[in-house]
Design a protein around this motif. Structure first.
Motif, PDB file in Angstrom:
ATOM      1  N   ASN A   1      84.389  16.236 -18.130  1.00 45.81           N
ATOM      2  CA  ASN A   1      84.468  14.868 -18.624  1.00 45.81           C
ATOM      3  C   ASN A   1      85.191  14.091 -17.529  1.00 45.81           C
TER       4      ASN A   1
ATOM      5  N   LYS B   1      91.995  13.705 -11.971  1.00 45.30           N
ATOM      6  CA  LYS B   1      92.807  14.296 -10.889  1.00 45.30           C
ATOM      7  C   LYS B   1      91.914  14.878  -9.790  1.00 45.30           C
TER       8      LYS B   1
ATOM      9  N   ASP C   1      86.686  28.141 -16.598  1.00 49.54           N
ATOM     10  CA  ASP C   1      86.447  26.881 -15.882  1.00 49.54           C
ATOM     11  C   ASP C   1      84.968  26.690 -15.563  1.00 49.54           C
TER      12      ASP C   1
ATOM     13  N   ARG D   1      86.532  11.308 -17.157  1.00 48.36           N
ATOM     14  CA  ARG D   1      87.781  10.627 -17.511  1.00 48.36           C
ATOM     15  C   ARG D   1      88.930  11.627 -17.649  1.00 48.36           C
ATOM     16  N   ASN D   2      88.635  12.831 -18.138  1.00 48.66           N
ATOM     17  CA  ASN D   2      89.673  13.856 -18.282  1.00 48.66           C
ATOM     18  C   ASN D   2      89.949  14.587 -16.972  1.00 48.66           C
ATOM     19  N   GLU D   3      89.011  14.566 -16.072  1.00 45.09           N
ATOM     20  CA  GLU D   3      89.131  15.297 -14.812  1.00 45.09           C
ATOM     21  C   GLU D   3      89.424  14.353 -13.645  1.00 45.09           C
TER      22      GLU D   3
ATOM     23  N   VAL E   1      83.918  22.771 -14.808  1.00 43.94           N
ATOM     24  CA  VAL E   1      85.142  22.289 -14.162  1.00 43.94           C
ATOM     25  C   VAL E   1      85.414  23.068 -12.879  1.00 43.94           C
TER      26      VAL E   1
END
Length: 127
Positions: free
Chosen positions: A14, A20, A8, A16-18, A63
């Motif tokens: 990204n 949440k 991580d 848009r992908n993260e 991340v």
């Protein structure tokens, strides 16, 4: 477990992908889920470099740093809001500091392979 943390830490963000994790940061401010926007002055107030959370803000903490900031926002929302209010008045860049803290802890606990002289010196010699 440490391997997952290291993965991580190295994983690029990204937004848009993260979504949440960004949503947790948004909700931690007491904002409504329906009002979340990836382009808003609120992000800059938190210490992002622009009004849009970007991978560049997490380039060193990956991340993992985003997840840590989101955890703090969700579990300690009163303190999180207090820090955000201080940031809005010209306080320290919360996101930047959070990412740097995650990186420092990764080096101290040696689960990060890191780059640079600090990380190389902290690794045990190979035999």
């Amino acid at each position: 477990m440490l391997r997952a943390l290291a993965v991580d830490l190295a994983a690029p963000v990204n937004p848009r992908n993260e979504a949440k994790w960004l949503k947790q940061m948004w909700l931690g401010l007491g904002k409504k889920a329906a009002s979340i926007s990836l382009t808003d002055a609120t992000w800059r107030m938190l210490g992002f470099r622009t009004e849009t959370p970007a991978a560049l803000d997490f380039e060193h903490g990956g991340v993992l740093s985003l997840k840590c900031l989101a955890f703090f926002a969700a579990k300690h929302s009163a303190k999180y809001r207090e820090i955000a209010r201080a940031r809005a008045k010209g306080g320290y860049p919360f996101v930047c500091v959070g990412v740097n803290l995650v990186c420092a802890l990764a080096r101290l606990t040696r689960f990060s392979e890191g780059e640079g002289d600090d990380a190389a010196e902290s690794k045990p010699p190979r035999t």
